[in-house]
Write an enzyme that holds these catalytic residues in place. Sequence first.
Site, PDB file in Angstrom:
ATOM      1  N   GLY A  72      -4.989  -2.093  55.202  1.00 54.75           N
ATOM      2  CA  GLY A  72      -4.903  -0.661  54.956  1.00 54.75           C
ATOM      3  C   GLY A  72      -6.191  -0.069  54.433  1.00 54.75           C
ATOM      4  N   LEU A  73      -7.318  -0.762  54.631  1.00 53.30           N
ATOM      5  CA  LEU A  73      -8.625  -0.301  54.145  1.00 53.30           C
ATOM      6  C   LEU A  73      -9.511   0.159  55.288  1.00 53.30           C
ATOM      7  CD1 LEU A  73      -9.252  -3.063  51.458  1.00 53.30           C
ATOM      8  CD2 LEU A  73      -8.184  -0.819  51.171  1.00 53.30           C
ATOM      9  N   SER A  74      -8.932   0.323  56.454  1.00 48.66           N
ATOM     10  CA  SER A  74      -9.568   0.897  57.632  1.00 48.66           C
ATOM     11  C   SER A  74     -10.770   0.108  58.119  1.00 48.66           C
ATOM     12  CB  SER A  74      -9.955   2.357  57.395  1.00 48.66           C
ATOM     13  OG  SER A  74     -10.089   2.997  58.649  1.00 48.66           O
TER      14      SER A  74
ATOM     15  N   SER B 162     -10.942  -0.733  61.072  1.00 45.61           N
ATOM     16  CA  SER B 162     -11.201  -0.154  62.394  1.00 45.61           C
ATOM     17  C   SER B 162     -12.201   0.994  62.312  1.00 45.61           C
ATOM     18  CB  SER B 162      -9.901   0.322  63.032  1.00 45.61           C
ATOM     19  OG  SER B 162      -9.254   1.284  62.219  1.00 45.61           O
TER      20      SER B 162
ATOM     21  N   ASP C  94     -10.051   8.459  58.257  1.00 46.84           N
ATOM     22  CA  ASP C  94     -10.761   7.206  58.032  1.00 46.84           C
ATOM     23  C   ASP C  94     -12.227   7.303  58.435  1.00 46.84           C
ATOM     24  OD1 ASP C  94      -8.294   6.294  57.268  1.00 46.84           O
ATOM     25  OD2 ASP C  94      -7.905   5.199  59.115  1.00 46.84           O
TER      26      ASP C  94
END
Length: 385
Positions: free
Chosen positions: A127-129, A131, A175
């Site tokens: 959940g820390l992106s 991507s 993000d």
Amino acid sequence: MIDAVTARQRFAEYYGHAPAGVWSAPGRVNLIGEHTDYNEGFVFPFAIAERTWVALGGRADRVVRVATSFAPDAVEIHLDDLAPDAVSGWAAYPFGVAWALGRFGGDLSQASGVDLFITSDVPVGAGLSSSAALESAVALALDEHWGLGLDRLTLAKVGRHAENEVVGAPTGILDQSASLLSESDAAVFLDCRSLDAEVIPLHLAESHLTILVIDTKVEHAHATGGYAARRASCEAGAHALGVSSLRDLDAGDLPRAQRVLDDETFRRVRHIITENRRVLDTVRTLREQGPLAIGGLLDASHASMRDDFEITVPEIDLAVSVAQAHGAVGARMTGGGFGGSAIALVAVDLVPAVSKAVRDAFAERGYGEPVIFTEQPSAGARRDA
């Protein structure tokens, strides 16, 4: 330890020559404002210390080749063959960015090919992106190498477009904006309708506070059903209420929404309306009172995600409740949900006690051991070498 030197070395080992440069971009933590971005609302993320590095070297042809430290084989594609359905898997991220650059004013007709090597220490699935860190680093590298001259907000749009159209994840622009626009000890207050962005100092260090990240190790994936279902619910709610976006609604519209909508859709809509208000209140409270005063807003955000948007999991809820019970200023899930990480705003001297309490609680419930670490808001994407 991974850094720009490591990225250069791994590029040289793989391709047999030195790269032309190394660029990096960070992952992010969203302090508050979850699922509001694709509803044209407000978000308030900051960049973390963990980063993705992209080492780039030029080629004489028009082939883009990408190798990574996390996949055994390189992949390649000719620039003329770039299309949303031409790639899949992890390669969809870098190739999607290359394709999307051409959709946002970049003329790729004369662009030469590149070799890329990607390495990262942003946790995947937490959940820390990870991507967006990858997309932003690749976008910054290709923009500079190809001389496209796109500004950072446009590069954030490029990353979002790549993720939506090529990867197939219906995410908003939160993000990528955090990864590209952040500054140290600050968060990015972003209006996702106008795309106006303001960097707001957090003053965590001088308040002797830190962000404790609790990675539950429950992995999530935005391209799968839960995230898309929540977005569809929001769109259905907006349509039923006669607005183009839930951004157009406020608390005064909730009684009408409850009359018009089924219970589930109403609760989805209520989360977005109240979360937008919490973002605005968090920014105002930070300016007027400082970070010690925002805990209640973080707690309320988590309750809304748990009860109205229903995107938390038992491990996340446990991490949040234990942190709250052991002295955190405030705590909430961060990210798209269905796994990933919780964050807690914690006094520096309480970090060991809170961390131990969370680990003990996970062990007692029979959950896997979480990975717990602290973060201070960090600088955004940059050229490193």
